[in-house]
Design an enzyme around this catalytic site. Structure first.
Site, PDB file in Angstrom:
ATOM      1  N   SER A 170       0.795  -1.232   0.000  1.00 50.28           N
ATOM      2  CA  SER A 170       0.000   0.000   0.000  1.00 50.28           C
ATOM      3  C   SER A 170       0.824   1.277   0.000  1.00 50.28           C
ATOM      4  CB  SER A 170      -0.917   0.003   1.215  1.00 50.28           C
ATOM      5  OG  SER A 170      -0.153   0.006   2.399  1.00 50.28           O
ATOM      6  N   THR A 229      -2.154   3.292   3.538  1.00 50.78           N
ATOM      7  CA  THR A 229      -1.388   4.533   3.613  1.00 50.78           C
ATOM      8  C   THR A 229      -0.658   4.479   4.936  1.00 50.78           C
ATOM      9  OG1 THR A 229      -3.165   5.688   2.449  1.00 50.78           O
ATOM     10  CG2 THR A 229      -1.648   7.066   3.702  1.00 50.78           C
ATOM     11  N   THR A 252       1.678   6.961   0.304  1.00 53.09           N
ATOM     12  CA  THR A 252       0.765   5.888  -0.126  1.00 53.09           C
ATOM     13  C   THR A 252       0.948   5.558  -1.605  1.00 53.09           C
ATOM     14  OG1 THR A 252      -1.574   5.239  -0.133  1.00 53.09           O
ATOM     15  CG2 THR A 252      -1.110   7.456  -0.853  1.00 53.09           C
ATOM     16  N   ARG A 311      -5.315   9.551 -10.841  1.00 58.51           N
ATOM     17  CA  ARG A 311      -6.069   9.862  -9.610  1.00 58.51           C
ATOM     18  C   ARG A 311      -5.111  10.192  -8.459  1.00 58.51           C
ATOM     19  NH1 ARG A 311      -6.215   7.452  -4.176  1.00 58.51           N
ATOM     20  NH2 ARG A 311      -8.315   7.681  -3.357  1.00 58.51           N
ATOM     21  N   GLY A 362      -5.183  10.877  -4.291  1.00 56.18           N
ATOM     22  CA  GLY A 362      -6.036  10.749  -3.115  1.00 56.18           C
ATOM     23  C   GLY A 362      -5.800  11.877  -2.130  1.00 56.18           C
ATOM     24  N   ASP A 363      -6.098  11.598  -0.877  1.00 54.35           N
ATOM     25  CA  ASP A 363      -5.953  12.621   0.165  1.00 54.35           C
ATOM     26  C   ASP A 363      -4.507  12.793   0.633  1.00 54.35           C
ATOM     27  OD1 ASP A 363      -6.206   9.953   1.187  1.00 54.35           O
ATOM     28  OD2 ASP A 363      -6.357  10.794   3.201  1.00 54.35           O
ATOM     29  N   THR A 399      -5.863   7.955   6.912  1.00 58.76           N
ATOM     30  CA  THR A 399      -5.706   6.815   6.007  1.00 58.76           C
ATOM     31  C   THR A 399      -7.111   6.348   5.623  1.00 58.76           C
ATOM     32  OG1 THR A 399      -5.640   5.278   7.860  1.00 58.76           O
ATOM     33  CG2 THR A 399      -3.529   5.999   7.023  1.00 58.76           C
ATOM     34  N   GLY A 400      -7.191   5.549   4.582  1.00 59.37           N
ATOM     35  CA  GLY A 400      -8.502   5.048   4.155  1.00 59.37           C
ATOM     36  C   GLY A 400      -8.931   5.720   2.865  1.00 59.37           C
ATOM     37  N   GLY A 404      -9.598   8.047   0.345  1.00 60.10           N
ATOM     38  CA  GLY A 404      -9.112   9.413   0.273  1.00 60.10           C
ATOM     39  C   GLY A 404     -10.136  10.442  -0.167  1.00 60.10           C
TER      40      GLY A 404
HETATM   41  N1  GLY Z   1      -5.813   7.406   1.648  1.00 55.26           N
HETATM   42  C1  GLY Z   1      -5.152   6.992   0.498  1.00 55.26           C
HETATM   43  C2  GLY Z   1      -5.873   7.226  -0.749  1.00 55.26           C
HETATM   44  O1  GLY Z   1      -7.100   7.221  -0.767  1.00 55.26           O
HETATM   45  O2  GLY Z   1      -5.241   7.395  -1.748  1.00 55.26           O
END
Ligand code: GLY
Length: 354
Positions: free
Chosen positions: A93, A206, A224, A234, A236-237, A257-258, A260
């Site tokens: 990950s 992440t 991540t 894409r 993410g957060d 984490t999770g 995003g």
């Molecule tokens: N939290 C990681 C992502 O969604 O990319």
């Protein structure tokens, strides 16, 4: 409070180890203190923590703590801890070995933030570089920008001497191929030899690194490979300052984490920091962020929460906490850290039983 399991004197474990090197096999930190209380435990002095728990936390936190405890810089410490996971091909990950996008290309996101200067740097959709957190730090320290993404982020890394490598391990390639073959019975990909399988969950993973030095300054880092099998490009957060990471030296540090997209919608880590500024403990602030995500989903008519998010945070008092949206007795959110008294793990709460 916590229970202590003595293994060996902490200082002895550190003696003779050069800053930045990995702990030799067999060298362990002396104590696992597992907090079973719902209130946030207090960290002692300088610390390096992460969103990895009992299983990986010690391995991740140790190299950073070794730098801090030998008088090194906080930013070096958080970066060193992050690269442990980035360079680990077994971690699917983060960094090298991370699961790829839908075209089988690994694209990495990372951000770093420094408390005293409020400086930050980030990279998104970076290909071919094993350690995106090191590149994010260079964006912060060697440019007047905050974000570099895609091919140009890679060019910037190459300018700074990074090697472009294939980040797709055999393990990740096979998982990606299985995903592709299992996607649909209406395309030309036949199901894998072992039979078709429906993947209900979208995989994310992440790591957040939280750091505090002996003067009480904070730094944070999030890295991540993002949502597995994402659409190319894409982000993410994790690289979004305020979403996957935020640091305010007057308040603390928070990371997410999770899924995003959900974290970005509420600027989750910034939300946690502001809740702590208003007086919530880290655990309560992380819980409030989870509740906000659920509330906006309910408001938009969503019937089922089919994703998960977790927040971790530490405040100026040294309280540390975490919370996640879904969990169960076996799968609780955790945050681990190493401070002057050893290695610790704290388990937080969750909103829904999964
Ligand atoms: N939290 C990681 C992502 O969604 O990319």
């Amino acid at each position: 409070m916590s229970t202590k399991v003595t293994r060996r004197k902490f200082v002895t474990a550190l003696a003779g180890l050069g800053a930045g090197s990995l702990l030799p096999a067999g060298v362990v930190f002396p104590a696992i203190k597992t907090s079973k209380t719902s209130s946030d435990p207090i960290v002692k002095g300088a610390m390096i923590g992460s969103s990895r728990g009992e299983k990986w936390g010690e391995k991740v936190n140790a190299p950073g703590y070794r730098i801090l405890s030998s008088g090194g810089k906080l930013l070096d410490a958080v970066e060193e801890s992050a690269t442990v996971t980035e360079l680990d091909p077994e971690d699917s990950s983060v960094g090298y070995g991370g699961l790829p996008n839908e075209q089988g290309v690994v694209q990495l996101d990372a951000s770093i933030m420094d408390g005293p200067t409020h400086n930050c740097g980030a990279v998104g959709a970076l290909e071919g570089i094993k350690t995106p957190s090191r590149v994010a730090r260079l964006v912060m320290e060697r440019t007047d920008h905050i974000y570099l993404v895609g091919k140009d982020a890679q060019k910037f890394a190459v300018m700074h001497g990074f090697k472009v490598e294939n980040l797709l391990t055999e393990k990740a390639r096979i998982r990606w191929l299985r995903w592709k073959e299992n996607m649909s019975d209406r395309d030309d990909w036949l199901p894998p030899a072992e039979g078709a399988e429906w993947y209900e969950k979208r995989l994310t993973g992440t790591i957040n690194i939280l750091g505090r030095d002996s003067e009480g300054n904070f730094a944070g880092l999030t890295t991540t490979s993002g949502l597995a099998f994402k659409i190319p490009g894409r982000i993410g957060d994790s690289p979004i300052i305020g979403a996957g990471l935020y640091v305010d030296n007057e308040v603390g540090v928070a990371g997410a984490t999770g899924r995003g997209e959900e974290v970005i919608r509420i600027l989750g880590s910034y939300f946690v920091i502001e809740e702590m500024r208003r007086g919530k403990s880290p655990g309560e602030a992380c819980k409030a962020a989870c509740e906000r995500i659920v509330a906006i989903n309910r408001r938009s008519g969503k019937k089922k929460i089919d994703f998960n998010d977790k927040f971790v945070a530490i405040n100026r008092k040294g309280q540390i906490g975490c919370y996640q949206i879904q969990g169960n007795k076996k799968w609780r959110p955790s945050v681990s850290w190493i401070d002057e008294s050893g290695f610790h793990v704290h388990y937080g709460g969750y909103l829904f039983e999964r």
